[in-house]
Each structure stands twice: as structure tokens, then as C-alpha cells.
Design a protein around this motif. Structure first.
Motif, PDB file in Angstrom:
ATOM      1  N   GLY A 302      80.521  60.886  84.513  1.00  0.00           N
ATOM      2  CA  GLY A 302      79.397  61.137  83.612  1.00  0.00           C
ATOM      3  C   GLY A 302      78.978  59.937  82.793  1.00  0.00           C
ATOM      4  N   ARG A 303      79.075  58.734  83.369  1.00  0.00           N
ATOM      5  CA  ARG A 303      78.685  57.525  82.627  1.00  0.00           C
ATOM      6  C   ARG A 303      77.231  57.154  82.925  1.00  0.00           C
ATOM      7  NH1 ARG A 303      82.241  57.956  79.061  1.00  0.00           N
ATOM      8  NH2 ARG A 303      82.172  60.030  79.952  1.00  0.00           N
ATOM      9  N   ALA A 304      76.593  56.489  81.962  1.00  0.00           N
ATOM     10  CA  ALA A 304      75.254  55.944  82.190  1.00  0.00           C
ATOM     11  C   ALA A 304      75.372  54.832  83.238  1.00  0.00           C
ATOM     12  CB  ALA A 304      74.672  55.389  80.900  1.00  0.00           C
ATOM     13  N   LEU A 305      74.346  54.678  84.080  1.00  0.00           N
ATOM     14  CA  LEU A 305      74.450  53.787  85.234  1.00  0.00           C
ATOM     15  C   LEU A 305      73.313  52.780  85.285  1.00  0.00           C
ATOM     16  CD1 LEU A 305      75.896  53.191  88.027  1.00  0.00           C
ATOM     17  CD2 LEU A 305      74.184  54.726  89.023  1.00  0.00           C
ATOM     18  N   LYS A 405      75.512  69.360  74.701  1.00  0.00           N
ATOM     19  CA  LYS A 405      75.932  68.073  74.137  1.00  0.00           C
ATOM     20  C   LYS A 405      75.199  66.952  74.876  1.00  0.00           C
ATOM     21  CE  LYS A 405      79.991  67.469  77.097  1.00  0.00           C
ATOM     22  NZ  LYS A 405      81.432  67.120  77.136  1.00  0.00           N
ATOM     23  N   ALA A 406      75.373  65.752  74.372  1.00  0.00           N
ATOM     24  CA  ALA A 406      74.831  64.557  75.018  1.00  0.00           C
ATOM     25  C   ALA A 406      75.994  63.703  75.523  1.00  0.00           C
ATOM     26  CB  ALA A 406      73.974  63.761  74.027  1.00  0.00           C
ATOM     27  N   ARG A 407      75.664  62.545  76.093  1.00  0.00           N
ATOM     28  CA  ARG A 407      76.662  61.561  76.555  1.00  0.00           C
ATOM     29  C   ARG A 407      77.645  62.126  77.567  1.00  0.00           C
ATOM     30  NH1 ARG A 407      77.068  57.369  72.527  1.00  0.00           N
ATOM     31  NH2 ARG A 407      79.262  57.101  72.941  1.00  0.00           N
ATOM     32  N   PRO A 408      77.224  62.596  78.761  1.00  0.00           N
ATOM     33  CA  PRO A 408      75.861  62.671  79.266  1.00  0.00           C
ATOM     34  C   PRO A 408      75.183  63.975  78.833  1.00  0.00           C
ATOM     35  CG  PRO A 408      77.364  63.409  80.966  1.00  0.00           C
ATOM     36  CD  PRO A 408      78.217  62.992  79.802  1.00  0.00           C
ATOM     37  N   PRO A 409      73.853  64.080  79.030  1.00  0.00           N
ATOM     38  CA  PRO A 409      73.147  65.319  78.676  1.00  0.00           C
ATOM     39  C   PRO A 409      73.723  66.516  79.435  1.00  0.00           C
ATOM     40  CG  PRO A 409      71.583  63.552  79.120  1.00  0.00           C
ATOM     41  CD  PRO A 409      72.923  63.042  79.535  1.00  0.00           C
ATOM     42  N   HIS A 410      74.068  67.540  78.687  1.00  0.00           N
ATOM     43  CA  HIS A 410      74.677  68.744  79.265  1.00  0.00           C
ATOM     44  C   HIS A 410      73.896  69.954  78.762  1.00  0.00           C
ATOM     45  CE1 HIS A 410      78.670  71.010  80.271  1.00  0.00           C
ATOM     46  NE2 HIS A 410      77.601  71.719  80.583  1.00  0.00           N
ATOM     47  N   PHE A 411      73.352  70.730  79.704  1.00  0.00           N
ATOM     48  CA  PHE A 411      72.513  71.882  79.360  1.00  0.00           C
ATOM     49  C   PHE A 411      73.193  73.171  79.803  1.00  0.00           C
ATOM     50  CE2 PHE A 411      69.820  68.203  80.066  1.00  0.00           C
ATOM     51  CZ  PHE A 411      69.041  68.182  78.927  1.00  0.00           C
ATOM     52  N   ALA A 412      72.944  74.244  79.055  1.00  0.00           N
ATOM     53  CA  ALA A 412      73.459  75.569  79.400  1.00  0.00           C
ATOM     54  C   ALA A 412      72.283  76.503  79.662  1.00  0.00           C
ATOM     55  CB  ALA A 412      74.334  76.110  78.271  1.00  0.00           C
ATOM     56  N   ALA A 436      60.630  65.706  83.089  1.00  0.00           N
ATOM     57  CA  ALA A 436      59.895  66.182  81.907  1.00  0.00           C
ATOM     58  C   ALA A 436      60.344  65.491  80.619  1.00  0.00           C
ATOM     59  CB  ALA A 436      60.059  67.698  81.772  1.00  0.00           C
ATOM     60  N   PHE A 437      61.639  65.180  80.518  1.00  0.00           N
ATOM     61  CA  PHE A 437      62.160  64.642  79.256  1.00  0.00           C
ATOM     62  C   PHE A 437      62.641  63.200  79.391  1.00  0.00           C
ATOM     63  CE2 PHE A 437      62.728  69.285  79.049  1.00  0.00           C
ATOM     64  CZ  PHE A 437      61.922  69.549  77.944  1.00  0.00           C
ATOM     65  N   ASP A 438      62.200  62.532  80.431  1.00  0.00           N
ATOM     66  CA  ASP A 438      62.457  61.100  80.620  1.00  0.00           C
ATOM     67  C   ASP A 438      63.960  60.809  80.580  1.00  0.00           C
ATOM     68  OD1 ASP A 438      61.814  58.466  81.074  1.00  0.00           O
ATOM     69  OD2 ASP A 438      61.540  57.979  78.965  1.00  0.00           O
ATOM     70  N   LEU A 439      64.671  61.329  81.573  1.00  0.00           N
ATOM     71  CA  LEU A 439      66.118  61.148  81.680  1.00  0.00           C
ATOM     72  C   LEU A 439      66.487  60.488  83.011  1.00  0.00           C
ATOM     73  CD1 LEU A 439      67.226  64.660  80.348  1.00  0.00           C
ATOM     74  CD2 LEU A 439      67.307  62.503  79.089  1.00  0.00           C
ATOM     75  N   PRO A 440      65.889  59.339  83.338  1.00  0.00           N
ATOM     76  CA  PRO A 440      66.190  58.722  84.636  1.00  0.00           C
ATOM     77  C   PRO A 440      67.560  58.060  84.646  1.00  0.00           C
ATOM     78  CG  PRO A 440      64.777  57.271  83.366  1.00  0.00           C
ATOM     79  CD  PRO A 440      64.929  58.530  82.555  1.00  0.00           C
ATOM     80  N   GLY A 441      68.223  58.099  85.796  1.00  0.00           N
ATOM     81  CA  GLY A 441      69.427  57.308  86.020  1.00  0.00           C
ATOM     82  C   GLY A 441      70.656  57.730  85.265  1.00  0.00           C
ATOM     83  N   THR A 442      70.661  58.916  84.675  1.00  0.00           N
ATOM     84  CA  THR A 442      71.854  59.372  83.955  1.00  0.00           C
ATOM     85  C   THR A 442      72.335  60.688  84.561  1.00  0.00           C
ATOM     86  OG1 THR A 442      72.780  59.691  81.740  1.00  0.00           O
ATOM     87  CG2 THR A 442      70.673  60.747  82.179  1.00  0.00           C
ATOM     88  N   PRO A 443      73.637  60.906  84.682  1.00  0.00           N
ATOM     89  CA  PRO A 443      74.113  62.199  85.192  1.00  0.00           C
ATOM     90  C   PRO A 443      73.700  63.327  84.261  1.00  0.00           C
ATOM     91  CG  PRO A 443      75.893  60.566  85.125  1.00  0.00           C
ATOM     92  CD  PRO A 443      74.746  59.990  84.366  1.00  0.00           C
ATOM     93  N   ILE A 444      73.302  64.447  84.833  1.00  0.00           N
ATOM     94  CA  ILE A 444      72.927  65.623  84.042  1.00  0.00           C
ATOM     95  C   ILE A 444      73.838  66.767  84.442  1.00  0.00           C
ATOM     96  CG2 ILE A 444      71.129  67.336  83.599  1.00  0.00           C
ATOM     97  CD1 ILE A 444      69.056  65.152  83.917  1.00  0.00           C
TER      98      ILE A 444
END
Length: 458
Positions: A302-305, A405-412, A436-444
């Protein structure tokens, strides 16, 4: 007052074991075979009430300067120059060897305070060999056991004697000075932790050396030089950064040597503690199967890349090369779609500022939070346009969404029969969130939750 000590000696005398003992963590790789340590590693050490910087170094060997052993010795000599004092370690069991005598001369010529440690002195039978160390001309030898923690009080006394100015207790401040000091330093900016990973010989150490502007890490034509994951504090455009160099990761089937397994495990630990991971590709052979395997490990953690394509100077003349590289990244890296691809050259320094800009941007995206109101407004539109499919004749009802939570973005995602929601629809929602929320290149991450039915018979 803080100070720096360099721990030096021939191979396999226990320098890394002593380093780990002083820093209180197993930071340096330790093994029975000699020559494990290659790069110099720094750590915050404690001994009694003393706090100082310890530098672990490669074992000293008498070798040609162009060879790997010779380049390792140059790294050790650089550590000696940076240190306020030298900790010269010998093996009390083996006694003083000709190599010890040879490099004792190097230590004397450095003109710095020296503490002579006779390590592995657990047994009383090593007393005679310890007395031989008087002949090195480096003062009284201090018998210790780094592995068992014996003799550290004597080591403490020797440090006090060697560095009286650095180890003297500070004077008590006046009340006004103490009050002023408390008001300062509250807003400490944490460094951005960036791990550089990739296959062997991709140029990771060369890239970090180019960033630092010095030959801080051991480099050469040989593949697999780096073993320890070395963390280096640095500053870029006034912003603190901690760079982690890691060992090259080969295919698991090819890794048989115990030491290489330890090196790769150390590299994975660096990824786990990093915030941004730079996957360094070789521009001449990009997107190999092993590159994608490493990418999978980064995504799992779950790291930024950021994708950095090294050796770009070798392929820059090929028309449409970068456009094709970006297209391949989009196709092959669907789980981190939109990851920034930056062409760089560790040899010339081209593109390194853009790579660091991409790292800070990736960190911001990785830490991003979206309000529950925005999420559910978006979710309503998605469900109207493309509702989830029916399962066993019953329609799945998605009720609402929130960011856990964030780091990485985690949605329920909450609703009924969520365990039946197809993976394809979950991927559809993740791609929609990314766009939609401009989250490129990060694990979700996406969690599916079905509230308990209070009327359900247990």
C-alpha cells in the motif's frame, strides 16, 4: 554534545553485531560468513547516558583500489574522515593478525581518538590474545562481547576518556533560557521516506549518489553489490527526505544464497516503512516479469508509487519511446493506474528533480482524504448510471460509502449482500474513485460491509 564514531576492523570481527547492540535494533545484516557489510550505515546509538552517531563499515582488506574490496575500503576511509573517534575492533579469539597490524597503521595516521575493542571475549581463555593487542599502539584493549552485551561499561569509560569534550555533561541552563528553548522546535517536519527498489544492476545506488552529489554508496559493474538497506537523511529544496537504497530483487526461484534472502527481506522491510516507493526500471529492458512482481509487492504494502525509467540517455534518440513506455505502464499496472512515469539518468542527473517532484506529489495523493458527503454524492450518480448486478435474483443495495483512512486511501462500502458483489464491479468503483477524486498511481483499498440484521435468528 553529540559526536560520531566509526566502527572499523577486518572482516568478521563483529562490527555489525556491535552496531546493532549500540543502536538497539537489528539494522545491519549479520551472518557468520565474512564480508557481509559493504556500504557504510549510520544509526543513532546509545551507551549509558551517551547519545551519538555510530557508523558501521565494511571489513578492511588489503586489495587493489579498483576491485570491489578496494572500493569497500574507500568507503571505510571516508567514514574515518567523517568521524570524531574511531572504534577499532579485533577478534579476541583469533588474536592480533597481520591485517590488524597493517590497518592499525591507517588508524594511527588518521590522527583521531581511538578506542580499541577486543570483541568475542566471552571466555576467560582469550586473555592472552587480548594482551597481544597492546602491540598495535592504539592504547589499552577493552575486552567485550557485542553479542552478549558484556564489557559495555568498560567501553563507556573508554569513550569518556577518548572524547572528554564531546562527552562532558552540558551546563544547566538558566530558567529563562530553558523556557525559551521549550517554545522552539515544536513544529518538526518529518522527512519524506522514499525507498528505491528494482532489479539488480538497475542503477539504484548510482541514482542516490547522484542525488547526494557524493560517492556515498558503493557502486560498480558487478550486479548485487548492495546488501543492506541503507537509510540516508538528506534535504531537497529545503524539504527533509530520507532515502533508502535497497538490494536488487531477483526472481524467487533464483535466490538460493542465505545472505541474498536476508538482503531481499531487508529491502522489503524498507518498502514497508517507506511512504513513497520509486520502482527503478532499466530503459533498455523495461517491464520485465520481475519488475511487475516487485510492483505487486509495493501495491500489496500500500505504498505510493513512482516509476523511474533509468538509463534514459541510452534510448532517448528512439522516436515515440516515452509515449510507448507510458502506454505500457497503463496497460500492465492496472492496480496503480495513473502512476507517474519519469525518464531519468543516474549517470548524467537528467530528470532527477522531476522524479522528486513526482514523489512529493504521490505522497500528497497517498495522504488525501475525501469527505463522506462528496463520496455519497458521487456514489448516487454511479448507482443511477450503472447499478450493481442482481445476485440469486435479488438486487444488491449499496446504501452509502465513507473513507476509513488515508495512506493509502481506504474506503468502506455499506449495503446488503455485499459478499456477493462481483470483483469486476468493485474494480469499476475503484477506477471511478480514482478518476473522480484525482487519485492516480496510488493503491486504493475497498472494504465491503453488511450491517448485522437485528431480526436475524442466531
Amino acid at each position: 554534545m553529540t559526536f560520531t564514531v566509526a566502527i572499523i576492523g577486518r572482516p568478521n570481527v563483529g562490527k555489525s553485531t556491535l552496531f546493532n547492540r549500540l543502536v538497539g535494533k537489528k539494522l545491519a545484516l549479520v551472518d557468520d560468513q565474512p564480508g557481509v557489510t559493504r556500504d557504510r550505515r549510520e544509526g543513532e546509538a546509545r551507551l549509558g547516558d551517551l547519545t551519538f552517531t555510530a557508523i558501521d563499515t565494511a571489513g578492511l582488506e588489503d586489495a587493489d583500489g579498483a576491485s570491489l574490496a578496494g572500493r569497500m575500503r574507500q568507503q571505510t576511509e571516508a567514514a574515518i574522515q567523517d568521524a570524531d573517534a574511531i572504534i577499532f575492533v579485533i577478534d579476541a579469539r583469533a588474536g592480533v593478525t597481520p591485517i590488524d597490524r597493517h590497518f592499525a597503521g591507517l588508524v594511527r595516521r588518521a590522527g583521531k581518538p581511538v578506542v580499541l575493542l577486543a570483541n568475542k571475549a566471552e571466555s576467560r581463555a582469550v586473555g592472552l590474545q587480548t594482551y597481544e593487542a597492546f602491540g598495535l599502539g592504539l592504547g589499552d584493549p577493552v575486552p567485550i562481547s557485542a553479542e552478549h552485551g558484556e564489557g559495555l561499561s568498560d567501553f563507556y569509560d573508554a569513550l569518556l576518556q577518548a572524547l572528554p569534550e564531546h562527552t562532558a555533561l552540558p551546563e544547566e541552563p538558566f530558567e529563562d533560557e530553558e523556557r525559551d528553548g521549550d517554545e522552539e522546535g515544536d513544529d518538526v517536519v518529518r522527512p519524506l521516506r522514499i525507498a528505491i527498489v528494482g532489479r539488480p544492476n538497475a542503477g539504484k545506488s548510482t541514482l542516490i549518489n547522484r542525488l547526494l552529489g557524493e560517492e556515498r554508496l558503493l557502486v560498480g559493474p558487478e550486479a548485487g553489490i548492495t546488501r543492506d538497506s541503507i537509510g540516508i537523511n538528506w534535504e531537497w529544496r529545503g524539504r527533509p527526505v530520507k532515502l533508502f537504497d535497497t538490494a536488487g530483487m531477483r526472481k524467487r526461484a533464483k535466490v538460493e544464497d542465505k545472505l541474498e534472502k536476508l538482503s531481499i527481506a531487508d529491502g522489503l522491510r524498507a518498502v514497508r516503512f517507506a511512504e513513497v516507493v520509486v520502482l527503478l526500471l532499466d530503459a533498455t529492458i523495461p517491464f520485465e516479469k520481475q519488475d511487475l512482481a516487485i510492483l505487486g509487492l509495493v501495491e500489496k504494502e500500500g505504498r505510493a508509487l513512482v516509476i523511474a525509467v533509468n538509463k534514459w540517455d541510452l534510448v532517448a534518440g528512439e522516436p515515440g519511446k516515452f509515449k510507448q513506455m507510458v502506454a505500457d505502464a497503463e496497460r500492465l499496472m492496472s492496480n496503480v493506474k495513473g502512476a507517474l512515469v519519469v525518464p531519468v539518468s543516474a549517470l548524467t542527473g537528467e530528470g532527477l528533480d522531476k522524479m522528486l517532484e513526482a514523489c512529493f506529489k504521490a505522497s500528497e495523493i497517498w495522504s488525501k482524504r475525501v469527505s463522506t458527503a462528496q463520496l455519497n454524492k458521487w456514489l448516487t450518480r454511479i448507482l443511477e448510471h450503472h447499478p450493481p448486478p442482481a445476485v440469486s435474483g435479488r438486487r444488491i443495495k449499496i446504501r452509502y460509502m465513507t473513507q476509513v483512512k488515508a495512506r493509502p486511501p481506504h474506503f468502506a462500502l455499506f449495503g446488503n449482500q455485499m459478499d456477493g458483489l462481483p470483483d469486476s464491479y468493485v474494480r469499476y468503483l475503484i477506477n471511478g474513485l480514482r478518476e473522480a477524486f484525482d487519485l492516480p498511481g496510488t493503491p486504493i483499498r475497498m472494504s465491503l460491509r453488511t450491517p448485522e440484521n437485528p431480526y436475524d435468528k442466531k
